[in-house]
Design an enzyme around this catalytic site. Structure first.
Site, short mmCIF file in Angstrom:
data_model
loop_
_atom_site.label_atom_id
_atom_site.label_comp_id
_atom_site.label_asym_id
_atom_site.label_seq_id
_atom_site.Cartn_x
_atom_site.Cartn_y
_atom_site.Cartn_z
N SER A 23 0.86 -1.18 0.00
CA SER A 23 0.00 0.00 0.00
C SER A 23 0.90 1.23 0.00
CB SER A 23 -0.96 -0.04 1.19
OG SER A 23 -1.87 1.03 1.13
N HIS A 50 -2.64 -0.61 -3.51
CA HIS A 50 -3.78 0.26 -3.28
C HIS A 50 -3.53 1.57 -4.03
CE1 HIS A 50 -4.49 -1.90 0.84
NE2 HIS A 50 -4.87 -2.62 -0.19
N ASP A 143 -4.78 -4.77 5.51
CA ASP A 143 -4.99 -5.60 4.33
C ASP A 143 -3.70 -6.36 4.00
OD1 ASP A 143 -6.21 -6.71 2.10
OD2 ASP A 143 -5.68 -5.02 0.81
#
Length: 202
Positions: A23, A50, A143
């Site tokens: 991310s 992301h 995540d």
């Protein structure tokens, strides 16, 4: 970590695919670990970042200019091919089906993310089992932790970026907390691990 220790982690391990999640800070981390891999790299590399929809095509373009690997956006029903870096499309979850093809979906976000690293890693673990290498890099939410744990339970090799050097340490710290990974490495050693994996073909 020295080459002998990294090679030991790969010893007698058949690899069919590599999945990477990241991310915040992930683009820079990928730029550090992926250059140097040849176009003939023997595995597909499935990557979930992301990113905003507007940036996705830019990622393909940016990495195509820096890597010998082919760089593509994963497409529904496409088959992962060795020597190719695939990015999950922005705003779609990327799954791996039982027949080893991609599946895209618009299911709700996971940990506020779509694509979600967990979904890709968990479905890839179901399909590839012990033949999967999972790598989780820098990031600002949880995540990927559950996904990497699923890879570990399936017998795959699990690797987490050293939180001490991650641009944002939340994601690697959560992965380590949830299930101890096989390796916690700085980016230079993750890059070397990927290079050594080519010498480990069964």
């Amino acid at each position: 970590m020295d080459d002998a220790t990294l090679a030991l982690a790969l010893a007698k391990r058949r690899i069919s695919a590599i999945v990477i999640g990241a991310s915040a800070g992930g683009v820079n981390a990928l730029i550090e670990i992926l250059p140097g891999l040849p176009r003939a790299f023997p595995y597909p590399v499935l990557t979930v970042l992301h990113v905003m929809r507007a940036r996705q095509n830019q990622l393909v373009e940016v990495f195509s200019q820096r890597l010998a690997l082919r760089v593509e956006e994963a497409v529904d029903k496409g088959e992962p091919v060795a020597g190719t870096l695939y990015f999950a499309p922005a705003d779609y979850h990327l799954s791996i089906e039982a027949d080893r093809v991609f599946s895209l979906s618009l299911e709700p976000p996971v940990h506020f993310a779509r694509p979600a690293i967990d979904i890709t890693m968990e479905t890839a673990a179901d399909v590839y089992g012990p033949e999967l290498v999972g790598i989780l890099l820098t990031g600002a939410n949880h995540d990927g932790a559950a996904g990497l744990a699923a890879i570990g339970r399936a017998g795959g090799l699990t690797v987490v970026q050293d939180p001490a050097e991650a641009q944002v340490s939340v994601m690697p710290n959560e992965a380590i907390r949830l299930r101890a990974p096989d390796l916690v490495l700085p980016l230079r050693d993750i890059r070397r691990l990927l290079q050594l994996s080519m010498e480990n073909l069964q």
